[in-house]
Enzyme design. Structure first.
Site, PDB file in Angstrom:
ATOM      1  N   ASN A   1      -3.408   0.515   5.988  1.00  0.00           N
ATOM      2  CA  ASN A   1      -3.407   0.292   4.527  1.00  0.00           C
ATOM      3  C   ASN A   1      -2.400  -0.807   4.192  1.00  0.00           C
ATOM      4  OD1 ASN A   1      -4.927   2.987   3.536  1.00  0.00           O
ATOM      5  ND2 ASN A   1      -3.496   3.512   5.161  1.00  0.00           N
ATOM      6  N   PRO A   2      -2.625  -2.038   4.670  1.00  0.00           N
ATOM      7  CA  PRO A   2      -1.614  -3.099   4.557  1.00  0.00           C
ATOM      8  C   PRO A   2      -1.309  -3.566   3.143  1.00  0.00           C
ATOM      9  CG  PRO A   2      -3.691  -3.995   5.356  1.00  0.00           C
ATOM     10  CD  PRO A   2      -3.839  -2.504   5.362  1.00  0.00           C
ATOM     11  N   LYS A   3      -2.159  -3.204   2.175  1.00  0.00           N
ATOM     12  CA  LYS A   3      -1.914  -3.659   0.798  1.00  0.00           C
ATOM     13  C   LYS A   3      -1.673  -2.494  -0.149  1.00  0.00           C
ATOM     14  CE  LYS A   3      -4.423  -7.961   1.461  1.00  0.00           C
ATOM     15  NZ  LYS A   3      -5.501  -8.886   0.999  1.00  0.00           N
ATOM     16  N   ASN A   4      -1.147  -1.415   0.425  1.00  0.00           N
ATOM     17  CA  ASN A   4      -0.844  -0.212  -0.353  1.00  0.00           C
ATOM     18  C   ASN A   4       0.606  -0.267  -0.816  1.00  0.00           C
ATOM     19  OD1 ASN A   4      -0.022   2.419  -1.107  1.00  0.00           O
ATOM     20  ND2 ASN A   4      -1.530   3.364   0.211  1.00  0.00           N
TER      21      ASN A   4
END
Length: 338
Positions: free
Chosen positions: A113-116
């Site tokens: 979830n790199p853009k969480n």
């Protein structure tokens, strides 16, 4: 045989918490009919089950290893839930958990979830509590290797630099590496400027010379690259473009050598900004200064007219700029006529 049948019966057949003996002392709290009516969200039975138990735990404020396992399940179902991470931090502190182990857990969650935002915020809180940035620069680089413009990874890296007073040079080397790989990486340009500014090097002549040369070469090579023009303007903001005649000479050369309808509006806008900057430095009550304003204003007006064709989306802005130039021009003409 009877033994085989009994063994089969002992094997858990459900992953639901309501069927788990360990949780038999907890009464889950499911969403009400009113809540379901207000916001209709499609989710599976496992989602409803684990979050029902989470609601119950939040009321009793239990902090235990089984709660940590429940939080793991809930995070798998919805890693963007802020309450999960907030309560997880409280549990980690209450249980005096191994925070290095938590970071390893976060490595996996973030890579999935790199853009969480929530999980990055949680990571920052854990690192802050640990009191060192060990492994954080390497981890941010791992994320950026996959997506070089990941806003959260860049923000985390900036935070680490500020929080732990990390040295500037390795970060400058890293930003340059990414810029050379992709000169259009606006994030890398912004980060480079941030590092130079933080290190107090934007007033150092040698640094300005080096950075101007870097940006100018890439701007002339890739004139449609907005990122490099913004960086060049920022680097020269204090001393002014007018103090660097070699810059305008190089830029005008690219302008003259490019067909009119293929010119970069970023390049043309850069020249206009330099002309307006030059006009603003002149003393309007002096004849010589007024003459400079007249010459600069006439050129700026022509370029602004060109910009309305090259960049029609911002026609109103270019027209506004032209009105400002016209106003200065009229005052300068009055001065020269006296």
């Amino acid at each position: 045989s009877l033994r085989t049948v009994m063994d089969v019966d002992l094997i858990p057949t459900s992953s639901l918490y309501k069927d788990n003996a360990e949780w038999s002392d907890v009464t889950p709290i499911y969403e009400s009919a009113e809540e379901r009516a207000a916001v209709r969200i499609k989710y599976d039975e496992e989602f409803r089950d684990c979050f029902g138990y989470l609601r119950a735990i939040l009321q009793t404020n239990e902090k235990s290893e089984r709660v940590m396992r429940l939080l793991d399940t809930c995070i798998q179902k919805n890693a963007a839930n802020y309450t999960l991470w907030q309560y997880r931090r409280e549990c980690l502190i209450a249980l005096d958990s191994d925070l290095r182990k938590e970071l390893r857990f976060l490595d996996e969650v973030i890579l999935e979830n790199p853009k969480n935002y929530q999980v990055w915020h949680h990571r920052r809180a854990i690192v802050d509590r640990l009191g060192d940035a060990k492994g954080e620069i390497a981890f941010s680089e791992e994320v950026l290797d996959d997506e070089s413009k990941n806003y959260h990874a860049w923000q985390h890296r900036q935070w680490c630099v500020r929080r732990f007073e990390l040295p500037a040079q390795p970060e400058l080397d890293y930003s340059l590496k990414l810029i050379m790989e992709d000169p259009r990486n606006n994030s890398a340009w912004n980060y480079r400027y941030f590092i130079l500014q933080r290190a107090g090097r934007l007033t150092d002549k040698t640094t300005i010379d080096t950075e101007t040369n870097l940006a100018l070469q890439l701007a002339c090579k890739l004139p449609n690259n907005e990122s490099v023009w913004n960086y060049l303007s920022g680097i020269l903001a204090d001393e002014g473009v007018d103090s660097r005649p070699e810059v305008l000479t190089a830029v005008r050369k690219v302008y003259d050598e490019t067909e009119k309808d293929k010119r970069s509006f970023h390049l043309v806008a850069f020249v206009v900004d330099s002309l307006m900057e030059k006009m603003g430095k002149q003393k309007k009550d002096e004849r010589e200064g007024a003459t400079v304003v007249v010459e600069s204003a006439e050129e700026a007006k022509k370029l602004l007219e060109e910009l309305t064709s090259l960049d029609p989306v911002r026609t109103h802005y270019w027209n506004h700029q032209r009105m400002l130039v016209e106003s200065q021009l009229q005052r300068a003409l009055l001065t020269t006529a006296q």
